[in-house]
Scaffold this motif. Sequence first.
Motif, PDB file in Angstrom:
ATOM      1  N   LYS A 182      12.237  14.805 -16.776  1.00  0.00           N
ATOM      2  CA  LYS A 182      11.252  14.176 -15.924  1.00  0.00           C
ATOM      3  C   LYS A 182      11.862  13.808 -14.580  1.00  0.00           C
ATOM      4  O   LYS A 182      12.990  13.299 -14.507  1.00  0.00           O
ATOM      5  N   ASN A 183      11.098  14.070 -13.528  1.00  0.00           N
ATOM      6  CA  ASN A 183      11.560  13.784 -12.179  1.00  0.00           C
ATOM      7  C   ASN A 183      11.310  12.319 -11.852  1.00  0.00           C
ATOM      8  O   ASN A 183      10.441  11.975 -11.061  1.00  0.00           O
ATOM      9  N   GLU A 184      12.084  11.429 -12.487  1.00  0.00           N
ATOM     10  CA  GLU A 184      11.810  10.010 -12.314  1.00  0.00           C
ATOM     11  C   GLU A 184      13.052   9.153 -12.555  1.00  0.00           C
ATOM     12  O   GLU A 184      13.912   9.495 -13.356  1.00  0.00           O
ATOM     13  N   LYS A 185      13.088   8.032 -11.848  1.00  0.00           N
ATOM     14  CA  LYS A 185      14.143   7.036 -12.070  1.00  0.00           C
ATOM     15  C   LYS A 185      13.708   6.039 -13.134  1.00  0.00           C
ATOM     16  O   LYS A 185      14.518   5.601 -13.945  1.00  0.00           O
ATOM     17  N   TRP A 186      12.438   5.660 -13.094  1.00  0.00           N
ATOM     18  CA  TRP A 186      11.882   4.774 -14.117  1.00  0.00           C
ATOM     19  C   TRP A 186      10.386   4.992 -14.210  1.00  0.00           C
ATOM     20  O   TRP A 186       9.778   5.590 -13.326  1.00  0.00           O
ATOM     21  N   ARG A 187       9.799   4.499 -15.299  1.00  0.00           N
ATOM     22  CA  ARG A 187       8.344   4.534 -15.456  1.00  0.00           C
ATOM     23  C   ARG A 187       7.879   3.231 -16.095  1.00  0.00           C
ATOM     24  O   ARG A 187       8.601   2.604 -16.867  1.00  0.00           O
ATOM     25  N   VAL A 233       2.983   4.477 -13.940  1.00  0.00           N
ATOM     26  CA  VAL A 233       3.555   4.703 -12.618  1.00  0.00           C
ATOM     27  C   VAL A 233       5.027   5.051 -12.769  1.00  0.00           C
ATOM     28  O   VAL A 233       5.712   4.479 -13.625  1.00  0.00           O
ATOM     29  N   VAL A 234       5.507   5.988 -11.957  1.00  0.00           N
ATOM     30  CA  VAL A 234       6.933   6.336 -11.989  1.00  0.00           C
ATOM     31  C   VAL A 234       7.519   6.225 -10.586  1.00  0.00           C
ATOM     32  O   VAL A 234       6.813   6.347  -9.582  1.00  0.00           O
ATOM     33  N   ASN A 235       8.821   5.998 -10.547  1.00  0.00           N
ATOM     34  CA  ASN A 235       9.599   6.099  -9.312  1.00  0.00           C
ATOM     35  C   ASN A 235      10.333   7.425  -9.379  1.00  0.00           C
ATOM     36  O   ASN A 235      11.202   7.625 -10.224  1.00  0.00           O
ATOM     37  N   THR A 236       9.972   8.369  -8.516  1.00  0.00           N
ATOM     38  CA  THR A 236      10.548   9.708  -8.573  1.00  0.00           C
ATOM     39  C   THR A 236      11.978   9.720  -8.038  1.00  0.00           C
ATOM     40  O   THR A 236      12.410   8.776  -7.364  1.00  0.00           O
ATOM     41  N   LEU A 237      12.678  10.812  -8.325  1.00  0.00           N
ATOM     42  CA  LEU A 237      14.069  10.925  -7.885  1.00  0.00           C
ATOM     43  C   LEU A 237      14.190  10.947  -6.367  1.00  0.00           C
ATOM     44  O   LEU A 237      15.224  10.565  -5.828  1.00  0.00           O
ATOM     45  N   PRO A 279       8.904   3.908   0.639  1.00  0.00           N
ATOM     46  CA  PRO A 279      10.077   3.915  -0.244  1.00  0.00           C
ATOM     47  C   PRO A 279      10.777   2.559  -0.328  1.00  0.00           C
ATOM     48  O   PRO A 279      11.253   2.166  -1.389  1.00  0.00           O
ATOM     49  N   ALA A 280      10.823   1.838   0.800  1.00  0.00           N
ATOM     50  CA  ALA A 280      11.489   0.533   0.819  1.00  0.00           C
ATOM     51  C   ALA A 280      10.736  -0.503  -0.010  1.00  0.00           C
ATOM     52  O   ALA A 280      11.292  -1.552  -0.353  1.00  0.00           O
ATOM     53  N   GLU A 281       9.479  -0.245  -0.346  1.00  0.00           N
ATOM     54  CA  GLU A 281       8.672  -1.189  -1.108  1.00  0.00           C
ATOM     55  C   GLU A 281       8.732  -0.915  -2.615  1.00  0.00           C
ATOM     56  O   GLU A 281       8.128  -1.644  -3.400  1.00  0.00           O
ATOM     57  N   ILE A 282       9.443   0.119  -3.014  1.00  0.00           N
ATOM     58  CA  ILE A 282       9.543   0.462  -4.432  1.00  0.00           C
ATOM     59  C   ILE A 282      10.710  -0.306  -5.041  1.00  0.00           C
ATOM     60  O   ILE A 282      11.838  -0.197  -4.569  1.00  0.00           O
ATOM     61  N   PRO A 283      10.475  -1.095  -6.075  1.00  0.00           N
ATOM     62  CA  PRO A 283      11.558  -1.885  -6.674  1.00  0.00           C
ATOM     63  C   PRO A 283      12.537  -1.008  -7.445  1.00  0.00           C
ATOM     64  O   PRO A 283      12.271   0.169  -7.722  1.00  0.00           O
ATOM     65  N   SER A 284      13.666  -1.594  -7.810  1.00  0.00           N
ATOM     66  CA  SER A 284      14.729  -0.839  -8.490  1.00  0.00           C
ATOM     67  C   SER A 284      14.468  -0.648  -9.976  1.00  0.00           C
ATOM     68  O   SER A 284      15.117   0.163 -10.625  1.00  0.00           O
ATOM     69  N   GLU A 285      13.514  -1.403 -10.524  1.00  0.00           N
ATOM     70  CA  GLU A 285      13.244  -1.293 -11.954  1.00  0.00           C
ATOM     71  C   GLU A 285      11.758  -1.474 -12.244  1.00  0.00           C
ATOM     72  O   GLU A 285      11.029  -2.125 -11.492  1.00  0.00           O
ATOM     73  N   ALA A 286      11.324  -0.898 -13.362  1.00  0.00           N
ATOM     74  CA  ALA A 286       9.909  -0.925 -13.730  1.00  0.00           C
ATOM     75  C   ALA A 286       9.422  -2.326 -14.058  1.00  0.00           C
ATOM     76  O   ALA A 286       8.221  -2.609 -13.962  1.00  0.00           O
ATOM     77  N   ALA A 287      10.330  -3.219 -14.453  1.00  0.00           N
ATOM     78  CA  ALA A 287       9.938  -4.575 -14.826  1.00  0.00           C
ATOM     79  C   ALA A 287       9.321  -5.349 -13.664  1.00  0.00           C
ATOM     80  O   ALA A 287       8.655  -6.363 -13.876  1.00  0.00           O
ATOM     81  N   LEU A 319      -6.758   1.920 -11.285  1.00  0.00           N
ATOM     82  CA  LEU A 319      -5.450   1.372 -11.637  1.00  0.00           C
ATOM     83  C   LEU A 319      -5.138   0.228 -10.683  1.00  0.00           C
ATOM     84  O   LEU A 319      -5.345   0.342  -9.470  1.00  0.00           O
ATOM     85  N   VAL A 320      -4.676  -0.892 -11.224  1.00  0.00           N
ATOM     86  CA  VAL A 320      -4.355  -2.076 -10.425  1.00  0.00           C
ATOM     87  C   VAL A 320      -2.874  -2.388 -10.607  1.00  0.00           C
ATOM     88  O   VAL A 320      -2.398  -2.577 -11.724  1.00  0.00           O
ATOM     89  N   LEU A 321      -2.153  -2.427  -9.500  1.00  0.00           N
ATOM     90  CA  LEU A 321      -0.712  -2.686  -9.549  1.00  0.00           C
ATOM     91  C   LEU A 321      -0.361  -3.967  -8.812  1.00  0.00           C
ATOM     92  O   LEU A 321      -0.972  -4.295  -7.792  1.00  0.00           O
ATOM     93  N   LYS A 322       0.621  -4.670  -9.344  1.00  0.00           N
ATOM     94  CA  LYS A 322       1.267  -5.749  -8.610  1.00  0.00           C
ATOM     95  C   LYS A 322       2.751  -5.424  -8.580  1.00  0.00           C
ATOM     96  O   LYS A 322       3.413  -5.367  -9.623  1.00  0.00           O
ATOM     97  N   ILE A 323       3.271  -5.178  -7.383  1.00  0.00           N
ATOM     98  CA  ILE A 323       4.687  -4.843  -7.189  1.00  0.00           C
ATOM     99  C   ILE A 323       5.386  -6.081  -6.641  1.00  0.00           C
ATOM    100  O   ILE A 323       5.130  -6.510  -5.514  1.00  0.00           O
TER     101      ILE A 323
END
Length: 330
Positions: A39-44, A58-62, A88-96, A116-120
């Motif tokens: 999978k082309n992802e760092k986390w999901r 949701v995934v964070n791609t490579l 990209p700068a708004e994507i956290p380092s982990e799925a948690a 889909l409703v997200l809170k980052i």
Amino acid sequence: MDIKRSYKGAVEISVILLFTVMIFSCGKDTPGTIEPEKKNEKWRTTAVKDSIGNQYYVVNTLDNKLEIRVDNKEGKTIFAEVCPTIDPAEIPSEAAMVITGVATPNKYISINDATLVLKIVMDDVKIQKKYIQLLANINLDTKKFYTKKYKIEKPEDWTIVDYNNVVHWYQNTLLVREGTDYDLNRGGGFMGLGQRGTQLVCYERDFTIRYTKDIDANLASYPSGSGGQYIPINNFEDMAFRSDGLISRVQIVTSVEDEWAGKKDIVWQNDLKKSSNIPADYSVRITDYNIQGDEVIASYTIFDEKGNVKYKRTGKWALSNGFPRGYTTE
């Protein structure tokens, strides 16, 4: 003679070797022998399921992009789109750090549309003072995809009440309660639960605004996604079917102007337990409901005090005023 035999043997060996090479070459291209693609992802995030088994996550791609995906119940990806409004700068380092929820397709509004409703969370997941909220409208049939982003860095920034209060509404629109972060969270509670908000916004699927209503009445009434069983009948009303047998025509009332105009949150109501003239220790459960033309239809089961089925009924009522139009009993 020996030369001929040697030549024949060499040919046979060559043929065998050729077939061996062909078999191994074909084997590399045979489905089932190919190594599964990583999978082309760092986390999901953890997947959220709808009633038919589709999984939203949701995934964070490579290459450091935020991608929204939907898998069907067999695990096949049927939707995958990079979110264009998240940097990209708004994507956290982990799925948690990403909290997800979904308003699933509704057969009475649209069988293919989900939100889909997200809170980052941008700071600390325990504090959540800086965060991004994202609404993503997804059509699983046409693959059309629209997003709306709210970035909160100070109490005065504009935000929304969480996903339990994002409601699929009349003619496939979306009801969202909005306000400043201060207004939504000043009473405490996770993500502002229990706070009214500043306004109720009805969005089209592409997030153009159909209408906006200020929320300033002391007894404001508006739909909630956690209510579950409802059918919108116009821009401001719906039929609500509570599983324990309460049927209500409910109206949106949010302002003093609404109250002065004589609008009430309950237009009419029918408690099936009372109207069925059953003993107090009996119970009712709605099993199906619909609106056909100018009639409200509901099927329900009557249980005795021990939980045994006594009988099943289907009733009909006038949509306008709740006047009964008969019922059938099984």
